[in-house]
Design a protein around this motif. Structure first.
Motif, PDB file in Angstrom:
ATOM      1  N   ASP A   1      27.454  -8.201  15.950  1.00  0.00           N
ATOM      2  CA  ASP A   1      28.834  -8.235  16.444  1.00  0.00           C
ATOM      3  C   ASP A   1      28.913  -8.370  17.958  1.00  0.00           C
ATOM      4  O   ASP A   1      29.940  -8.785  18.489  1.00  0.00           O
ATOM      5  N   VAL A   2      27.852  -8.004  18.684  1.00  0.00           N
ATOM      6  CA  VAL A   2      27.890  -8.064  20.148  1.00  0.00           C
ATOM      7  C   VAL A   2      27.407  -9.400  20.715  1.00  0.00           C
ATOM      8  O   VAL A   2      27.458  -9.613  21.924  1.00  0.00           O
ATOM      9  N   VAL A   3      26.954 -10.312  19.844  1.00  0.00           N
ATOM     10  CA  VAL A   3      26.539 -11.640  20.320  1.00  0.00           C
ATOM     11  C   VAL A   3      27.740 -12.313  20.976  1.00  0.00           C
ATOM     12  O   VAL A   3      28.836 -12.345  20.422  1.00  0.00           O
ATOM     13  N   GLY A   4      27.530 -12.817  22.182  1.00  0.00           N
ATOM     14  CA  GLY A   4      28.602 -13.437  22.953  1.00  0.00           C
ATOM     15  C   GLY A   4      29.270 -12.486  23.932  1.00  0.00           C
ATOM     16  O   GLY A   4      30.021 -12.917  24.801  1.00  0.00           O
ATOM     17  N   ASN A   5      28.987 -11.183  23.808  1.00  0.00           N
ATOM     18  CA  ASN A   5      29.565 -10.198  24.728  1.00  0.00           C
ATOM     19  C   ASN A   5      28.926 -10.307  26.110  1.00  0.00           C
ATOM     20  O   ASN A   5      27.750 -10.636  26.244  1.00  0.00           O
ATOM     21  N   ASP A   6      29.718 -10.004  27.137  1.00  0.00           N
ATOM     22  CA  ASP A   6      29.187  -9.887  28.487  1.00  0.00           C
ATOM     23  C   ASP A   6      28.364  -8.616  28.579  1.00  0.00           C
ATOM     24  O   ASP A   6      28.709  -7.594  27.975  1.00  0.00           O
ATOM     25  N   VAL A   7      27.289  -8.660  29.355  1.00  0.00           N
ATOM     26  CA  VAL A   7      26.473  -7.482  29.636  1.00  0.00           C
ATOM     27  C   VAL A   7      26.805  -7.060  31.062  1.00  0.00           C
ATOM     28  O   VAL A   7      26.715  -7.856  32.000  1.00  0.00           O
TER      29      VAL A   7
ATOM     30  N   VAL B   1      25.010 -11.624  25.845  1.00  0.00           N
ATOM     31  CA  VAL B   1      24.171 -11.368  24.673  1.00  0.00           C
ATOM     32  C   VAL B   1      24.084 -12.642  23.836  1.00  0.00           C
ATOM     33  O   VAL B   1      25.102 -13.221  23.474  1.00  0.00           O
ATOM     34  N   THR B   2      22.848 -13.071  23.549  1.00  0.00           N
ATOM     35  CA  THR B   2      22.650 -14.279  22.739  1.00  0.00           C
ATOM     36  C   THR B   2      22.176 -13.960  21.329  1.00  0.00           C
ATOM     37  O   THR B   2      22.336 -14.779  20.422  1.00  0.00           O
ATOM     38  N   ALA B   3      21.577 -12.768  21.141  1.00  0.00           N
ATOM     39  CA  ALA B   3      21.093 -12.371  19.811  1.00  0.00           C
ATOM     40  C   ALA B   3      20.811 -10.872  19.812  1.00  0.00           C
ATOM     41  O   ALA B   3      20.667 -10.258  20.869  1.00  0.00           O
ATOM     42  N   VAL B   4      20.728 -10.303  18.601  1.00  0.00           N
ATOM     43  CA  VAL B   4      20.347  -8.904  18.414  1.00  0.00           C
ATOM     44  C   VAL B   4      19.376  -8.852  17.237  1.00  0.00           C
ATOM     45  O   VAL B   4      19.664  -9.399  16.179  1.00  0.00           O
ATOM     46  N   GLU B   5      18.235  -8.208  17.465  1.00  0.00           N
ATOM     47  CA  GLU B   5      17.241  -8.058  16.396  1.00  0.00           C
ATOM     48  C   GLU B   5      16.616  -6.676  16.497  1.00  0.00           C
ATOM     49  O   GLU B   5      16.015  -6.345  17.515  1.00  0.00           O
TER      50      GLU B   5
END
Length: 80
Positions: free
Chosen positions: A8-14, A25-29
């Protein structure tokens, strides 16, 4: 305790602890964020995050570095 990270956070600003943009954020694994870094990051901040340099590729960021997550942003515990 670190926030739970999901796709859900892919695309969020860090955002760092001072409110400055770090990247997107480009991916979460498996509790690891992958971030496309802002090219303006300082070498000192990049080293604090454990990244070698910021040549425009994705870099990993463990969930322990994350302070909070909202619908649009991921906030880090560190500042530039």
């Amino acid at each position: 305790m670190s926030p739970t990270l999901s796709e859900d956070v892919v695309g969020n600003d860090v955002i760092d602890a001072a409110g400055e943009d770090v990247g997107i954020v480009t991916a979460v694994e498996g509790g690891t964020l992958y971030v496309d870094p802002d090219p303006e990051l300082t070498e000192q901040f990049v080293a604090k995050l454990g990244w070698d340099d910021t040549d425009g590729t994705e870099y990993s960021l463990r969930d322990v570095a994350v302070e909070a997550v909202t619908d649009e942003k991921v906030y880090l515990q560190y500042r530039r």
